[in-house]
Design an enzyme around this catalytic site. Sequence first.
Site, PDB file in Angstrom:
ATOM      1  N   HIS A   9      92.250  69.885  83.180  1.00  0.00           N
ATOM      2  CA  HIS A   9      91.900  71.195  83.745  1.00  0.00           C
ATOM      3  C   HIS A   9      92.095  72.309  82.719  1.00  0.00           C
ATOM      4  O   HIS A   9      92.821  72.171  81.742  1.00  0.00           O
ATOM      5  CB  HIS A   9      92.733  71.485  85.002  1.00  0.00           C
ATOM      6  CG  HIS A   9      94.203  71.626  84.733  1.00  0.00           C
ATOM      7  ND1 HIS A   9      94.751  72.742  84.150  1.00  0.00           N
ATOM      8  CD2 HIS A   9      95.227  70.785  84.960  1.00  0.00           C
ATOM      9  CE1 HIS A   9      96.049  72.587  84.031  1.00  0.00           C
ATOM     10  NE2 HIS A   9      96.370  71.396  84.516  1.00  0.00           N
ATOM     11  N   GLU A  43      99.627  65.639  88.988  1.00  0.00           N
ATOM     12  CA  GLU A  43     100.453  65.651  87.775  1.00  0.00           C
ATOM     13  C   GLU A  43     101.810  65.028  88.067  1.00  0.00           C
ATOM     14  O   GLU A  43     102.231  64.912  89.219  1.00  0.00           O
ATOM     15  CB  GLU A  43     100.609  67.095  87.280  1.00  0.00           C
ATOM     16  CG  GLU A  43     101.427  67.288  86.015  1.00  0.00           C
ATOM     17  CD  GLU A  43     100.916  66.531  84.800  1.00  0.00           C
ATOM     18  OE1 GLU A  43     100.949  65.280  84.818  1.00  0.00           O
ATOM     19  OE2 GLU A  43     100.525  67.178  83.810  1.00  0.00           O
TER      20      GLU A  43
END
Length: 198
Positions: free
Chosen positions: A9, A79
């Site tokens: 990202h 994550e």
Amino acid sequence: MGELIILRHGETEWSRARRHTGRTDLPLTERGEEQARSLKPVVGGRAFVRVLSSPAERARRTAELAGLTVDAVDPDLWEWDYGGYEGISSAEIREDRPGFYLWDDGVVPGDADHPGESVETVGSRVDAVLSRVRPLLDEGDVALVAHGHVLRVLTARWLGLEPKAGRLFALDTGTLSTLGTEHDRPVITAWNVPPSRG
């Protein structure tokens, strides 16, 4: 056989400040949105059989700005849960724990929203992702949009390495990497490619 296209990202305030950003869902910065849009020319020409994203808005927004349609949100692409280190930089951690290195030392438990997890647990999660996407690669390319550490662990596992070997693969925000095969063996075909400036 198709390739596994992995996108980290774009930049967030915490990634810019090098703060551990696991489950805290921060938006992209203006630069992060520019990075994501700059990925569009690179991924726009590919026909993906599947696009998977982390549940985090920063990953889903990156996919959108890169011109990808997310087929499914995969919780295993979240994550690394940094536990008590969520929102804290390694430099700050080293003030109390000299020599701290996430890949060797792991995390300390946090609150209910950030209990923390080991690198081995992250490895198990990405193994599950890989087991789901490998069969799809027989049909073509698959894109994964997620985060720095989880994608580094995923790359290590793609190569048949232990999860801690993710430490070897530095990965910047807003970049594209590709995993493929050579002579039927898993390889990295491109790594940490910055967004197009064109």
